[in-house]
Design an enzyme around this catalytic site. Structure first.
Site, PDB file in Angstrom:
ATOM      1  N   THR A  78       9.127   2.015   5.987  1.00 36.64           N
ATOM      2  CA  THR A  78       7.724   1.955   5.534  1.00 36.64           C
ATOM      3  C   THR A  78       6.908   1.314   6.653  1.00 36.64           C
ATOM      4  O   THR A  78       7.482   0.733   7.585  1.00 36.64           O
ATOM      5  CB  THR A  78       7.563   1.071   4.274  1.00 36.64           C
ATOM      6  OG1 THR A  78       7.822  -0.293   4.654  1.00 36.64           O
ATOM      7  CG2 THR A  78       8.484   1.478   3.145  1.00 36.64           C
ATOM      8  N   TYR A 133       9.430 -15.624   4.330  1.00 36.98           N
ATOM      9  CA  TYR A 133       9.645 -14.374   3.589  1.00 36.98           C
ATOM     10  C   TYR A 133      10.868 -14.506   2.674  1.00 36.98           C
ATOM     11  O   TYR A 133      10.811 -14.165   1.491  1.00 36.98           O
ATOM     12  CB  TYR A 133       9.826 -13.214   4.570  1.00 36.98           C
ATOM     13  CG  TYR A 133       9.923 -11.856   3.909  1.00 36.98           C
ATOM     14  CD1 TYR A 133       8.780 -11.162   3.511  1.00 36.98           C
ATOM     15  CD2 TYR A 133      11.157 -11.257   3.683  1.00 36.98           C
ATOM     16  CE1 TYR A 133       8.862  -9.914   2.895  1.00 36.98           C
ATOM     17  CE2 TYR A 133      11.254 -10.011   3.069  1.00 36.98           C
ATOM     18  CZ  TYR A 133      10.104  -9.340   2.681  1.00 36.98           C
ATOM     19  OH  TYR A 133      10.197  -8.105   2.078  1.00 36.98           O
ATOM     20  N   ILE A 143      13.749  -0.457   4.463  1.00 39.15           N
ATOM     21  CA  ILE A 143      13.274   0.877   4.105  1.00 39.15           C
ATOM     22  C   ILE A 143      12.197   1.295   5.104  1.00 39.15           C
ATOM     23  O   ILE A 143      11.353   0.463   5.495  1.00 39.15           O
ATOM     24  CB  ILE A 143      12.674   0.884   2.667  1.00 39.15           C
ATOM     25  CG1 ILE A 143      13.608   0.159   1.662  1.00 39.15           C
ATOM     26  CG2 ILE A 143      12.382   2.313   2.221  1.00 39.15           C
ATOM     27  CD1 ILE A 143      14.981   0.740   1.484  1.00 39.15           C
ATOM     28  N   ASP A 178      -4.844  -2.405  -4.330  1.00 36.31           N
ATOM     29  CA  ASP A 178      -4.495  -2.825  -2.967  1.00 36.31           C
ATOM     30  C   ASP A 178      -5.740  -3.404  -2.296  1.00 36.31           C
ATOM     31  O   ASP A 178      -6.862  -3.177  -2.749  1.00 36.31           O
ATOM     32  CB  ASP A 178      -4.005  -1.611  -2.144  1.00 36.31           C
ATOM     33  CG  ASP A 178      -3.065  -1.990  -1.004  1.00 36.31           C
ATOM     34  OD1 ASP A 178      -1.874  -1.657  -1.075  1.00 36.31           O
ATOM     35  OD2 ASP A 178      -3.530  -2.641  -0.042  1.00 36.31           O
ATOM     36  N   LYS A 202      10.912 -14.349  -1.397  1.00 36.53           N
ATOM     37  CA  LYS A 202      11.644 -13.303  -2.122  1.00 36.53           C
ATOM     38  C   LYS A 202      12.765 -13.907  -2.987  1.00 36.53           C
ATOM     39  O   LYS A 202      13.078 -13.376  -4.054  1.00 36.53           O
ATOM     40  CB  LYS A 202      12.189 -12.262  -1.144  1.00 36.53           C
ATOM     41  CG  LYS A 202      11.095 -11.457  -0.452  1.00 36.53           C
ATOM     42  CD  LYS A 202      10.222 -10.709  -1.450  1.00 36.53           C
ATOM     43  CE  LYS A 202       9.176  -9.826  -0.786  1.00 36.53           C
ATOM     44  NZ  LYS A 202       8.369  -9.067  -1.759  1.00 36.53           N
ATOM     45  N   ASP A 206      -7.089  -8.116  -4.412  1.00 38.95           N
ATOM     46  CA  ASP A 206      -6.287  -9.069  -3.636  1.00 38.95           C
ATOM     47  C   ASP A 206      -5.407  -9.799  -4.649  1.00 38.95           C
ATOM     48  O   ASP A 206      -5.923 -10.506  -5.522  1.00 38.95           O
ATOM     49  CB  ASP A 206      -7.226 -10.042  -2.908  1.00 38.95           C
ATOM     50  CG  ASP A 206      -6.465 -11.083  -2.089  1.00 38.95           C
ATOM     51  OD1 ASP A 206      -5.236 -11.265  -2.314  1.00 38.95           O
ATOM     52  OD2 ASP A 206      -7.103 -11.721  -1.235  1.00 38.95           O
ATOM     53  N   VAL A 207      -4.089  -9.668  -4.518  1.00 36.72           N
ATOM     54  CA  VAL A 207      -3.200 -10.232  -5.553  1.00 36.72           C
ATOM     55  C   VAL A 207      -3.170 -11.760  -5.560  1.00 36.72           C
ATOM     56  O   VAL A 207      -2.608 -12.365  -6.470  1.00 36.72           O
ATOM     57  CB  VAL A 207      -1.742  -9.693  -5.448  1.00 36.72           C
ATOM     58  CG1 VAL A 207      -1.692  -8.206  -5.714  1.00 36.72           C
ATOM     59  CG2 VAL A 207      -1.103 -10.051  -4.106  1.00 36.72           C
TER      60      VAL A 207
HETATM   61  N1  LIG Z   1      10.108  -1.878   3.345  1.00 35.36           N
HETATM   62  C1  LIG Z   1      11.163  -2.638   3.178  1.00 35.36           C
HETATM   63  O1  LIG Z   1      12.160  -2.525   3.896  1.00 35.36           O
HETATM   64  C2  LIG Z   1      11.214  -3.653   2.072  1.00 35.36           C
HETATM   65  C3  LIG Z   1      12.453  -4.251   1.810  1.00 35.36           C
HETATM   66  C4  LIG Z   1      12.537  -5.187   0.807  1.00 35.36           C
HETATM   67  C5  LIG Z   1      11.408  -5.526   0.080  1.00 35.36           C
HETATM   68  N2  LIG Z   1      10.211  -4.955   0.373  1.00 35.36           N
HETATM   69  C6  LIG Z   1       9.058  -5.368  -0.410  1.00 35.36           C
HETATM   70  O2  LIG Z   1       8.490  -4.238  -1.019  1.00 35.36           O
HETATM   71  C7  LIG Z   1       7.081  -4.423  -1.163  1.00 35.36           C
HETATM   72  C8  LIG Z   1       6.356  -3.245  -0.539  1.00 35.36           C
HETATM   73  O3  LIG Z   1       6.632  -3.232   0.859  1.00 35.36           O
HETATM   74  P1  LIG Z   1       6.323  -1.968   1.771  1.00 35.36           P
HETATM   75  O4  LIG Z   1       7.475  -1.798   2.665  1.00 35.36           O
HETATM   76  O5  LIG Z   1       5.842  -0.870   0.918  1.00 35.36           O
HETATM   77  O6  LIG Z   1       5.128  -2.576   2.651  1.00 35.36           O
HETATM   78  P2  LIG Z   1       3.751  -1.915   3.125  1.00 35.36           P
HETATM   79  O7  LIG Z   1       3.231  -2.821   4.163  1.00 35.36           O
HETATM   80  O8  LIG Z   1       3.949  -0.465   3.459  1.00 35.36           O
HETATM   81  O9  LIG Z   1       2.843  -1.986   1.809  1.00 35.36           O
HETATM   82  C9  LIG Z   1       2.435  -3.209   1.291  1.00 35.36           C
HETATM   83  C10 LIG Z   1       1.041  -3.046   0.713  1.00 35.36           C
HETATM   84  O10 LIG Z   1       0.650  -4.325   0.174  1.00 35.36           O
HETATM   85  C11 LIG Z   1      -0.725  -4.490   0.460  1.00 35.36           C
HETATM   86  N3  LIG Z   1      -1.094  -5.910   0.437  1.00 35.36           N
HETATM   87  C12 LIG Z   1      -0.784  -6.870   1.340  1.00 35.36           C
HETATM   88  N4  LIG Z   1      -1.349  -8.034   0.984  1.00 35.36           N
HETATM   89  C13 LIG Z   1      -2.009  -7.808  -0.180  1.00 35.36           C
HETATM   90  C14 LIG Z   1      -2.790  -8.622  -1.048  1.00 35.36           C
HETATM   91  N5  LIG Z   1      -3.026  -9.914  -0.782  1.00 35.36           N
HETATM   92  N6  LIG Z   1      -3.310  -8.061  -2.160  1.00 35.36           N
HETATM   93  C15 LIG Z   1      -3.094  -6.749  -2.439  1.00 35.36           C
HETATM   94  N7  LIG Z   1      -2.386  -5.923  -1.639  1.00 35.36           N
HETATM   95  C16 LIG Z   1      -1.865  -6.461  -0.529  1.00 35.36           C
HETATM   96  C17 LIG Z   1      -0.919  -3.873   1.828  1.00 35.36           C
HETATM   97  O11 LIG Z   1      -2.290  -3.551   2.062  1.00 35.36           O
HETATM   98  C18 LIG Z   1      -0.017  -2.661   1.752  1.00 35.36           C
HETATM   99  O12 LIG Z   1      -0.725  -1.519   1.310  1.00 35.36           O
HETATM  100  C19 LIG Z   1       6.764  -5.763  -0.504  1.00 35.36           C
HETATM  101  O13 LIG Z   1       6.718  -6.763  -1.493  1.00 35.36           O
HETATM  102  C20 LIG Z   1       7.943  -5.966   0.414  1.00 35.36           C
HETATM  103  O14 LIG Z   1       8.153  -7.331   0.689  1.00 35.36           O
HETATM  104  C21 LIG Z   1      10.087  -4.015   1.351  1.00 35.36           C
END
Ligand SMILES: NC(=O)c1ccc[n+]([C@@H]2O[C@H](COP(=O)([O-])OP(=O)(O)OC[C@H]3O[C@@H](n4cnc5c(N)ncnc54)[C@H](O)[C@@H]3O)[C@@H](O)[C@H]2O)c1
Length: 255
Positions: free
Chosen positions: A191, A156, A189, A38, A160, A64-65
């Site tokens: 989060t 977004y 979700i 992360d 996706k 950083d991804v």
């Molecule tokens: N929470 C939801 O409702 C939901 C729904 C559908 C999809 N998603 C997807 O699930 C995944 C996780 O989401 P989440 O809810 O856990 O979000 P979150 O914000 O809690 O966690 C995301 C993490 O990604 C890290 N991050 C951001 N940019 C980055 C980069 N360039 N390099 C490395 N790390 C990086 C952040 O620091 C964070 O720790 C995401 O891809 C999100 O789009 C989430």
């Protein structure tokens, strides 16, 4: 060794928070050695420490991804430490919604850069190691917003939707090498990503109620409900699944 993913090595991006962190915890509990990566160093190390304290195996790497050179280092560090790489969970992602009539190319590229380019880079760097070993499972976090639209979230949704179709193309290309590639499509979700988006909206409660009302089950999901599905896709229980979209959305897209 016991557990649904015992003996496997899993690399989880976005492992400091939300779905990535919970997936890391659950994969470790089911016997995998977990490499969490992360941007957020302190929070990511804390999740790794939590897993270690619970008797699991984990390490954290700053990553950083969007940085291709760092991807190469992370994959090398994983195989150097654990000798193999069986599972990649591409969970790092950002929301960053902008109304389309005010959206900028810079904002578009920021979102697609992390969500779509980051996923491509992960597959590009992990798949050769998996193909060489003749096995692997890649799990890409798409979203219900990779299947249906949402106002204010064009970049977004595009990112996706891209992840979903990229997943299918990769699955076809990698099947012969024994590497499975599937996408997960969560509803909303609870989060930090979602809670912060509610907070930043004009009316936090109205936004939350509106979003909840779109889920037939009348609530948001919790991270465990996605992480358990990720463990399933990582495990050999899903051995005949590739190119699939696993929708976990409390009925959001059933309507
Ligand atoms: N929470 C939801 O409702 C939901 C729904 C559908 C999809 N998603 C997807 O699930 C995944 C996780 O989401 P989440 O809810 O856990 O979000 P979150 O914000 O809690 O966690 C995301 C993490 O990604 C890290 N991050 C951001 N940019 C980055 C980069 N360039 N390099 C490395 N790390 C990086 C952040 O620091 C964070 O720790 C995401 O891809 C999100 O789009 C989430």
């Amino acid at each position: 060794m016991t557990g649904r993913v015992a003996g496997k090595v899993a690399l989880v991006t976005g492992g400091a928070s939300g779905l990535g962190a919970e997936s890391g915890r659950r994969l470790a509990r089911e016997g995998a050695s977990v490499v969490l990566t992360d941007l957020a160093a302190e929070a990511g190390q804390a999740v790794a420490d939590e897993i270690l304290a619970a008797g699991g195996t984990a390490m954290f790497l700053v990553h950083d991804v969007t940085d291709e050179a760092r991807w190469a280092e992370v994959v090398t560090a994983t195989t150097a430490r654990f000798g193999r790489l069986d599972v990649l969970v591409n969970s790092a992602g950002i929301s960053g919604g902008e109304p389309l009539l005010e959206a900028t190319l810079e904002g578009w590229r920021r979102v697609t850069g992390v969500n779509l380019d980051g996923t491509f880079l992960g597959v590009r760097h992990a798949a050769p190691v998996m193909a060489e070993a003749g096995r692997g499972s890649i799990i890409n976090l798409s979203s219900i917003l990779g299947k249906v639209g949402f106002p204010g979230a064009a970049a977004y949704c595009a990112s996706k939707g891209g992840v979903a179709l990229f997943t299918k193309a990769a699955a076809l290309e990698l099947a012969a090498a024994g590497v499975r590639v599937n996408s997960v499509h969560p509803g909303f979700i609870e989060t930090p990503m979602v809670v912060n988006a509610f907070r930043e909206s004009e009316s936090e409660n109205e936004m939350r109620d509106m979003v909840i009302s779109r889920h037939a089950m009348g609530r948001l999901g919790v991270p465990r409900e996605i992480a358990d599905a990720i463990v399933f896709l990582a495990s050999d229980e899903s051995s005949f699944m590739t190119g699939s979209e696993l929708v976990i959305d409390g009925g959001y897209t059933a309507a």
